[in-house]
Design an enzyme around this catalytic site. Structure first.
Site, mmCIF file in Angstrom:
data_model
loop_
_atom_site.group_PDB
_atom_site.id
_atom_site.type_symbol
_atom_site.label_atom_id
_atom_site.label_comp_id
_atom_site.label_asym_id
_atom_site.label_seq_id
_atom_site.Cartn_x
_atom_site.Cartn_y
_atom_site.Cartn_z
ATOM 1 N N GLU A 109 0.824 -1.209 0.000
ATOM 2 C CA GLU A 109 0.000 0.000 0.000
ATOM 3 C C GLU A 109 0.857 1.258 0.000
ATOM 4 O O GLU A 109 0.497 2.263 -0.627
ATOM 5 C CB GLU A 109 -0.929 -0.016 1.211
ATOM 6 C CG GLU A 109 -2.050 -1.044 1.068
ATOM 7 C CD GLU A 109 -2.823 -1.248 2.355
ATOM 8 O OE1 GLU A 109 -4.046 -1.036 2.340
ATOM 9 O OE2 GLU A 109 -2.210 -1.611 3.380
ATOM 10 N N GLU A 129 -3.915 -9.488 3.519
ATOM 11 C CA GLU A 129 -4.758 -9.257 4.697
ATOM 12 C C GLU A 129 -5.899 -10.261 4.831
ATOM 13 O O GLU A 129 -6.311 -10.609 5.942
ATOM 14 C CB GLU A 129 -5.329 -7.831 4.663
ATOM 15 C CG GLU A 129 -4.322 -6.722 4.887
ATOM 16 C CD GLU A 129 -3.623 -6.263 3.623
ATOM 17 O OE1 GLU A 129 -2.936 -5.236 3.667
ATOM 18 O OE2 GLU A 129 -3.776 -6.935 2.566
#
Length: 255
Positions: A109, A129
């Site tokens: 990210e 995740e």
């Protein structure tokens, strides 16, 4: 400090330094925000490199720290998490990520916040995740889909799988793959070249593209023409056009 800002040749390097894997705990997140804001306002920094060192970019969040947080704690923290990464994305200067080793979860990210990504041939990227029963929370569901398209983003997010450098290049997740030993040098060279360019025009170009991606085309065009016309008031525009007429293209020296 777990994150440093080093400046050379007009290039500011935001360097993650939390061995062994540059896990992005709360302290690192806050420091990234602090240094991104500093890089944004400093006039001696005209382009930025994001770098995690020779072995790893960032292997993700500090899972032990997150495991200890309950729903209330994460409600209070999640905005600050996103804002630390958004501060990088909003640096009004060219930003390149020099990706070595793992760039997973929050590390991926963070790389997504750059304008351009140069990866080592041994790099591995992904959003794992889902394997923790979570989704990306630092902009991954938004920036990844905008970069590589929704179906490709969903594949990576739904499965949590890692992709090697060559697949990342094919997906458009990175822009260049180079030998691991050359990653930082090539990223710095990319940034240093742009640091010699017209700073306000580069800012205008970045904002026009970024705002346009987040809005309808009419609004995007309005932003573009406002910046385009406004640049006619700058010394760089005068210098660039005069050099083009008198010397030919690509020879202007900007302040």
């Amino acid at each position: 400090m777990t994150v440093h800002l080093e400046v050379a040749e007009g290039v500011g390097t935001i360097r993650l330094d939390r061995p062994p894997m540059n896990a992005l705990d709360v302290a690192v997140q806050d420091r990234i925000k602090e240094l991104a804001e500093e890089a944004a306002r400093r006039e001696d920094i005209r382009a930025v490199v994001l770098y995690g060192g020779e072995k790893v970019f960032a292997a993700g969040a500090d899972i032990k720290e997150m495991q200890a947080m309950d729903h209330t704690a994460m409600v209070l923290r999640s905005r600050a998490l996103q804002e630390s990464f958004t501060a990088v994305a909003r640096i009004p200067k060219p930003v390149v990520a020099a990706v070595t080793g793992y760039a997973l979860g929050g590390g991926c990210e963070l790389a997504l916040c750059a304008d351009y990504r140069i990866a080592a041939d041994n790099a591995k990227l992904g959003q794992p995740e889902i394997l923790l029963g979570l989704i990306p929370g630092a902009g991954g569901t938004q920036r990844l889909a905008r970069l590589i398209g929704p179906s490709r983003a969903k594949d990576l997010i739904f499965t949590g799988r890692m992709v090697k450098a060559e697949e990342a290049l094919a997906l458009g997740l990175v822009d260049r793959v180079v030998p691991a030993a050359e990653v930082y040098a090539q990223a710095h060279a990319w940034a240093a070249k742009l640091a010699q360019g017209p700073a306000l025009a580069l800012r205008a170009a970045k904002e026009s593209v970024d705002v346009g991606l987040e809005t309808d085309i009419e609004t995007g065009l309005a932003v573009e023409r406002t910046w385009f016309a406004g640049l006619f008031a700058t010394e760089d525009r005068e210098r660039g056009m005069r050099s083009f007429v008198e010397e030919g293209p690509g020879k202007a020296k900007f302040q």
